[in-house]
Motif scaffolding. Structure first.
Motif, short mmCIF file in Angstrom:
data_model
loop_
_atom_site.label_atom_id
_atom_site.label_comp_id
_atom_site.label_asym_id
_atom_site.label_seq_id
_atom_site.Cartn_x
_atom_site.Cartn_y
_atom_site.Cartn_z
N ILE A 215 0.77 -1.28 -0.16
CA ILE A 215 0.07 -0.16 0.16
C ILE A 215 0.74 1.22 -0.08
CG2 ILE A 215 -1.76 1.19 1.04
CD1 ILE A 215 -2.61 -1.39 2.49
N ARG A 216 0.77 1.78 -0.96
CA ARG A 216 1.64 3.14 -1.08
C ARG A 216 1.26 4.04 -0.03
NH1 ARG A 216 4.84 5.55 -5.14
NH2 ARG A 216 4.04 3.94 -6.64
N THR A 217 2.35 4.71 0.45
CA THR A 217 2.39 5.68 1.46
C THR A 217 1.33 6.94 1.06
OG1 THR A 217 4.65 5.37 2.28
CG2 THR A 217 3.42 7.58 2.94
N GLY A 218 0.28 7.19 1.84
CA GLY A 218 -0.61 8.36 1.35
C GLY A 218 -2.05 7.90 1.08
N VAL A 219 -2.10 6.43 0.64
CA VAL A 219 -3.37 5.87 0.32
C VAL A 219 -4.02 5.46 1.43
CG1 VAL A 219 -4.31 3.67 -0.89
CG2 VAL A 219 -2.32 4.85 -1.88
N LYS A 220 -5.49 6.08 1.39
CA LYS A 220 -6.44 5.78 2.60
C LYS A 220 -6.58 4.42 2.29
CE LYS A 220 -9.33 9.10 1.95
NZ LYS A 220 -10.46 9.92 2.26
N SER A 221 -6.63 3.46 3.25
CA SER A 221 -7.05 2.05 3.45
C SER A 221 -7.20 1.55 4.97
CB SER A 221 -6.11 1.17 2.94
OG SER A 221 -6.75 -0.25 2.72
N ARG A 222 -8.63 1.38 5.12
CA ARG A 222 -9.06 1.07 6.50
C ARG A 222 -8.61 -0.37 6.82
NH1 ARG A 222 -15.45 3.39 6.43
NH2 ARG A 222 -14.77 5.39 6.09
N SER A 223 -8.53 -0.53 8.00
CA SER A 223 -8.19 -1.62 8.75
C SER A 223 -8.87 -2.86 8.06
CB SER A 223 -8.15 -1.66 10.30
OG SER A 223 -7.23 -0.80 10.50
N PHE A 224 -8.42 -4.17 7.77
CA PHE A 224 -9.14 -5.11 7.29
C PHE A 224 -9.47 -6.19 8.20
CE2 PHE A 224 -9.66 -8.88 4.40
CZ PHE A 224 -10.66 -8.28 3.77
N ILE A 225 -8.63 -6.46 9.13
CA ILE A 225 -8.93 -7.36 10.20
C ILE A 225 -8.81 -6.48 11.52
CG2 ILE A 225 -8.33 -9.71 11.48
CD1 ILE A 225 -7.41 -10.69 8.72
N HIS A 226 -9.74 -6.53 12.34
CA HIS A 226 -9.77 -5.72 13.47
C HIS A 226 -9.57 -6.54 14.75
CE1 HIS A 226 -11.77 -2.77 11.21
NE2 HIS A 226 -12.59 -3.66 10.77
N GLY A 227 -8.76 -6.04 15.65
CA GLY A 227 -8.03 -6.66 16.86
C GLY A 227 -7.19 -6.02 17.44
N GLY A 228 -5.81 -6.55 17.53
CA GLY A 228 -4.76 -5.97 17.91
C GLY A 228 -4.05 -4.88 16.91
N GLY A 229 -2.90 -4.55 17.39
CA GLY A 229 -2.14 -3.44 16.57
C GLY A 229 -1.27 -3.85 15.55
N GLN A 230 -1.10 -5.29 15.29
CA GLN A 230 -0.22 -5.71 14.23
C GLN A 230 -0.47 -4.97 12.97
OE1 GLN A 230 -2.36 -7.56 15.99
NE2 GLN A 230 -0.98 -9.10 17.46
N GLU A 231 0.77 -4.98 12.06
CA GLU A 231 0.82 -4.54 10.90
C GLU A 231 0.32 -3.10 10.67
OE1 GLU A 231 2.16 -6.20 8.35
OE2 GLU A 231 2.80 -7.33 9.87
N ARG A 232 0.91 -2.22 11.81
CA ARG A 232 1.00 -0.93 11.85
C ARG A 232 -0.87 -0.48 12.08
NH1 ARG A 232 4.27 -2.02 8.98
NH2 ARG A 232 3.35 -1.88 6.91
N LYS A 233 -1.33 -1.39 12.76
CA LYS A 233 -2.75 -1.33 13.15
C LYS A 233 -3.97 -1.56 11.92
CE LYS A 233 -2.19 1.72 17.17
NZ LYS A 233 -2.30 3.25 17.83
N ARG A 234 -3.24 -2.09 11.02
CA ARG A 234 -4.22 -2.31 9.68
C ARG A 234 -4.76 -3.50 9.46
NH1 ARG A 234 -2.13 1.46 4.64
NH2 ARG A 234 -3.14 3.37 5.43
N ARG A 235 -3.91 -4.55 10.18
CA ARG A 235 -4.07 -6.11 9.88
C ARG A 235 -3.98 -6.77 11.29
NH1 ARG A 235 -2.88 -11.74 9.60
NH2 ARG A 235 -4.00 -12.47 7.83
N ALA A 236 -4.94 -6.99 12.21
CA ALA A 236 -4.80 -7.40 13.36
C ALA A 236 -4.62 -9.05 13.43
CB ALA A 236 -5.99 -7.28 14.14
N GLY A 237 -3.81 -9.59 14.27
CA GLY A 237 -3.48 -11.17 14.36
C GLY A 237 -2.19 -11.29 14.59
N THR A 238 -1.60 -12.16 15.46
CA THR A 238 -0.37 -12.53 15.52
C THR A 238 0.45 -12.87 14.12
OG1 THR A 238 -0.91 -13.49 17.77
CG2 THR A 238 1.40 -14.04 16.75
N GLU A 239 1.62 -12.28 13.96
CA GLU A 239 2.04 -12.58 12.67
C GLU A 239 2.45 -13.99 12.60
OE1 GLU A 239 2.96 -10.28 15.00
OE2 GLU A 239 3.46 -8.08 14.16
#
Length: 394
Positions: A215-239
């Motif tokens: 995802i290019r810097t500056g592109v607005k993209s909402r979190s896809f999986i909600h929960g923890g703060g992984q992947e800079r709060k955009r994709r929750a879940g233990t890596e």
């Protein structure tokens, strides 16, 4: 086990030994959760970051623009759904093509039910989108163009750079499903004006269950999986640390060996195509002959059913796939083959073979002889073929 000639690398690939070796310590030695604060978990966190850097460098991207997912399908869903939601106030029109992977097409259908308007572009006889039609499809409320980099069935590589330029010119986001192309052809996100890109580990001799979305810097993209703060709060879940480590190693190997692998696969592909086209009548090649993935071959054999061909090839130890969707319970042939203009009766007789650099010329010879024998046998049982031959004699 009987002899195995694996020619379905577009479906999945063998995990390379070097990849497995790189992953093993993170199962039993360095098993810490990267999100934990103690030193032991820092080892896992560092490994994740190193793989992120390898992947970013392979695309000419920034490290913080790479988000790990469970695979290509999740990445496509994320790119389309989260971006559509984030830009809904600007517009609800998305442009894609008729030959996208179902991970994109079915997601577009989902968005249509939620009020978004989707334009599905036609393709030419080679499976390439028409740039003029893309330009005509653009509207003031167009927020996203999503076109795959290379088609998974027929191997055609789309004019991605030109698409990216058109998108940038009109201030529209551009996403590409690069699951089949990533690691097989050079990709630079800045050169191609790509804003989002999907990829998957198991298509390049990495592990299954791991992918990423750029995802290019500056592109607005909402979190896809909600929960923890992984992947800079955009994709929750233990890596998935082991998967991420394996993916990073697979990318490293794929980039280093890309030129030589492409040369070997192209040589095998051209030999296979040439022999089949010369020795099996009433056959056509699907997809572009020039702008094509190096390992992809897709034939259409008249007067036969692709599913029967696949079963008989399997009996000879050859793994391939068909454009026909019969095995999924559908009587319709591949949407890709119909989109390039094949009639149903020819589209049903398709065979996709996707090679690997480890395949040999001896294997190609064996495959050609098997195809010749099986196609001849199936046609001998076809009343359509018998009727065609009678009319040819008149």
């Amino acid at each position: 086990m009987k002899q195995l000639i694996y020619l379905d690398n577009a479906a999945t690939t063998k995990t390379r030994p070097e990849v497995v070796e790189a992953m093993l310590p993170y199962f039993t030695e360095y098993y810490g959760n990267p999100s934990s604060v103690y030193e032991f978990s820092g080892i896992s966190k560092k490994a994740v970051q190193e793989s992120r850097e390898i992947i970013a460098n392979s695309l000419g991207a920034k490290t913080n623009e790479i988000y790990f997912t469970a695979g290509g399908s999740e990445s496509d869903n994320w790119a389309l759904i989260a971006t559509a939601e984030a830009y809904a106030e600007k517009g609800k029109h998305i442009i894609t093509s008729k030959i996208e992977h179902h991970a994109a097409l079915h997601t577009c259908e989902y968005l249509e039910k939620r009020g978004f308007d989707i334009t599905y572009l036609n393709v030419d006889e080679n499976g390439s989108i028409k740039l003029d039609e893309l330009k005509k499809a653009i509207r003031p409320d167009t927020i996203l163009i999503s076109i795959m980099f290379a088609n998974n069935e027929i191997g055609t590589i789309e004019p991605i750079k030109e698409i990216g330029e058109i998108a940038k010119e009109h201030n529209i986001l551009f996403h590409t499903d690069a699951v089949q192309a990533y690691g097989h052809v050079p990709i630079n996100v800045d050169e191609y004006h790509i804003d989002m890109l999907s990829a998957s580990g198991h298509k390049i001799n990495g592990p299954k269950g791991i992918g990423f979305l750029y995802i290019r810097t500056g592109v607005k993209s909402r979190s896809f999986i909600h929960g923890g703060g992984q992947e800079r709060k955009r994709r929750a879940g233990t890596e998935n640390v082991t998967g991420i480590v394996g993916f990073g190693k697979a990318v490293e190997l794929a980039v280093a060996g890309m030129e030589e692998r492409t040369r070997k696969e192209t040589e095998l592909r051209e030999y296979l195509m040439e022999r089949v086209m010369k020795e099996v009548p009433y056959t056509r090649i699907n997809g572009s002959k020039k702008s094509r993935l190096s390992n992809n071959v897709n034939f259409a054999f008249q007067f036969i059913e692709g599913e029967s061909l696949l079963i008989m090839l399997d009996m000879k130890g050859i793994c391939g796939s068909s454009g026909s969707a019969c095995t999924s319970g559908s009587l319709d042939p591949s949407h890709v083959l119909l989109a390039i203009g094949l009639p149903h009766e020819i589209a049903h007789g398709s065979l996709r073979l996707t090679l690997d650099e480890e395949n040999t010329m001896e294997e190609m010879d064996y495959v050609v002889e098997a195809i010749k024998e099986i196609v001849a046998k199936l046609r001998s049982m076809s009343p359509l073929y018998e009727d065609y031959i009678k009319h040819q004699g008149n």
